[in-house]
Scaffold this motif. Structure first.
Motif, PDB file in Angstrom:
ATOM      1  N   HIS A   1       0.847  -1.190   0.000  1.00 25.88           N
ATOM      2  CA  HIS A   1       0.000   0.000   0.000  1.00 25.88           C
ATOM      3  C   HIS A   1       0.889   1.249   0.000  1.00 25.88           C
ATOM      4  N   LYS A   2       0.568   2.197  -0.877  1.00 27.50           N
ATOM      5  CA  LYS A   2       1.391   3.398  -1.029  1.00 27.50           C
ATOM      6  C   LYS A   2       1.057   4.405   0.072  1.00 27.50           C
TER       7      LYS A   2
ATOM      8  N   LEU B   1       8.831   9.866  10.878  1.00 31.20           N
ATOM      9  CA  LEU B   1       7.707   9.166  10.265  1.00 31.20           C
ATOM     10  C   LEU B   1       8.120   8.430   8.994  1.00 31.20           C
ATOM     11  N   VAL B   2       9.006   9.033   8.231  1.00 32.23           N
ATOM     12  CA  VAL B   2       9.439   8.423   6.962  1.00 32.23           C
ATOM     13  C   VAL B   2      10.379   7.245   7.196  1.00 32.23           C
TER      14      VAL B   2
ATOM     15  N   TYR C   1       7.426   0.034   8.028  1.00 32.74           N
ATOM     16  CA  TYR C   1       6.168   0.008   7.286  1.00 32.74           C
ATOM     17  C   TYR C   1       6.031  -1.254   6.432  1.00 32.74           C
ATOM     18  N   GLU C   2       7.167  -1.784   5.986  1.00 32.20           N
ATOM     19  CA  GLU C   2       7.128  -2.945   5.099  1.00 32.20           C
ATOM     20  C   GLU C   2       6.452  -4.135   5.768  1.00 32.20           C
ATOM     21  N   SER C   3       6.697  -4.306   7.074  1.00 30.87           N
ATOM     22  CA  SER C   3       6.077  -5.422   7.793  1.00 30.87           C
ATOM     23  C   SER C   3       4.565  -5.254   7.900  1.00 30.87           C
ATOM     24  N   MET C   4       4.095  -4.004   7.702  1.00 26.99           N
ATOM     25  CA  MET C   4       2.655  -3.730   7.741  1.00 26.99           C
ATOM     26  C   MET C   4       2.059  -3.666   6.333  1.00 26.99           C
ATOM     27  N   GLY C   5       2.870  -4.001   5.339  1.00 26.59           N
ATOM     28  CA  GLY C   5       2.379  -4.013   3.962  1.00 26.59           C
ATOM     29  C   GLY C   5       2.294  -2.638   3.330  1.00 26.59           C
ATOM     30  N   CYS C   6       3.126  -1.683   3.819  1.00 29.74           N
ATOM     31  CA  CYS C   6       3.105  -0.314   3.298  1.00 29.74           C
ATOM     32  C   CYS C   6       4.483   0.110   2.796  1.00 29.74           C
TER      33      CYS C   6
ATOM     34  N   GLU D   1       4.409   4.166  18.772  1.00 29.80           N
ATOM     35  CA  GLU D   1       4.549   3.222  17.663  1.00 29.80           C
ATOM     36  C   GLU D   1       3.363   2.266  17.564  1.00 29.80           C
ATOM     37  N   GLU D   2       2.899   1.744  18.695  1.00 29.33           N
ATOM     38  CA  GLU D   2       1.800   0.785  18.675  1.00 29.33           C
ATOM     39  C   GLU D   2       0.510   1.442  18.189  1.00 29.33           C
ATOM     40  N   GLU D   3       0.320   2.698  18.598  1.00 21.90           N
ATOM     41  CA  GLU D   3      -0.873   3.432  18.169  1.00 21.90           C
ATOM     42  C   GLU D   3      -0.847   3.673  16.662  1.00 21.90           C
ATOM     43  N   LEU D   4       0.332   4.026  16.138  1.00 18.02           N
ATOM     44  CA  LEU D   4       0.483   4.234  14.698  1.00 18.02           C
ATOM     45  C   LEU D   4       0.246   2.926  13.941  1.00 18.02           C
ATOM     46  N   LYS D   5       0.772   1.851  14.475  1.00 19.37           N
ATOM     47  CA  LYS D   5       0.611   0.541  13.833  1.00 19.37           C
ATOM     48  C   LYS D   5      -0.865   0.158  13.745  1.00 19.37           C
TER      49      LYS D   5
END
Length: 255
Positions: free
Chosen positions: A2-3, A17-18, A23-28, A107-111
């Protein structure tokens, strides 16, 4: 993948943030970053992200104006806000905001917010696909419903001529010669009983035949255009888009 697009005016927070999260582990995948809403709007239009993470108060253009400017683009939004901005951030609900995260970012909240945003992306894409199929079906039904056999013997003869000769190049004088009546009489008679001109009916019939061939998927689009009586591919595509709301190539890909 996902982009993901990051929009944040504070450099340290933006860089964290960047680069600071897996993010890769979350599919992003992060495809870009912006310093303000104006840059963000430009990147949304050019990169077409699935998800954006954006601060609410930024120079040049804030998040509300950016969301307003890109309201026609389909993406999920995660809003970052300070404690004193949270009530203000709720105004963004009308823009389809998925989540609000209060700074400082955990981090957990962002995830968890990303997981919910990804779910929304999936729903958005399924809805978009459904709407696309619905419009395509409506376009096909529109053609089918208007191709009923007219309740008139002479008009029926003209429809028969179309069905037997739609693949060929011919002019209306050829039809008149074959049926044995004047062009004016035939033109008026056909329009009276079909509620459209002869050429409109002919184009619709040709497009209907092209749809059948596109579904089969055995030929290239330009070959189908020629097979269905269109000598110019550009004109075929123009007529196809008029009745189906998309090009013949787009239709073939969706089918």
């Amino acid at each position: 993948m996902h982009k993901l697009l990051i929009i944040e005016d504070e450099k340290l927070i933006r860089k964290r943030l960047v680069y600071g999260y897996d993010y890769e582990s979350m599919g992003c995948l992060v495809i870009g970053e912006a310093r303000d809403g104006q840059e963000g709007a430009a990147l949304i239009k050019s990169l077409k992200p699935d998800i954006i993470i954006t601060d609410i108060n930024m120079p040049v253009m804030d998040a509300f104006d950016m969301l307003e400017e890109t309201i026609d683009y389909l993406y999920s939004t995660i809003i970052l806000s300070g404690y004193d901005e949270f009530k203000n951030a709720q105004k963004a609900i009308k823009y389809g905001v998925t989540e609000f995260i209060v700074k400082p970012i955990e981090e957990e909240e962002l995830k968890n917010a990303l997981k919910r945003a990804i779910d929304q992306v999936r729903v958005n894409k399924e809805t978009q696909l459904f709407e696309s199929r619905r419009r395509k079906l409506q376009g096909m039904q529109l053609i089918d419903s208007s191709m009923k056999t007219p309740n008139d013997e002479i008009a029926q003869e003209m429809v028969k001529y179309i069905k037997e000769n739609y693949q060929k190049k011919f002019i209306f004088a050829d039809v008149a010669k074959q049926i044995g009546y004047s062009q004016t009489l035939l033109h008026n008679r056909f329009k009276k009983y079909t509620k459209m001109t002869f050429n409109e009916y002919l184009n619709k019939y040709r497009i209907q035949q092209s749809i059948n061939q596109l579904k089969e998927g055995k030929k290239r689009v330009y070959e189908i255009a020629i097979d269905c009586g269109f000598s110019e591919y550009k004109y075929f595509n123009k007529v196809f888009k008029k009745y189906l709301g998309m090009s013949a190539t787009e239709f073939k890909e969706k089918v």
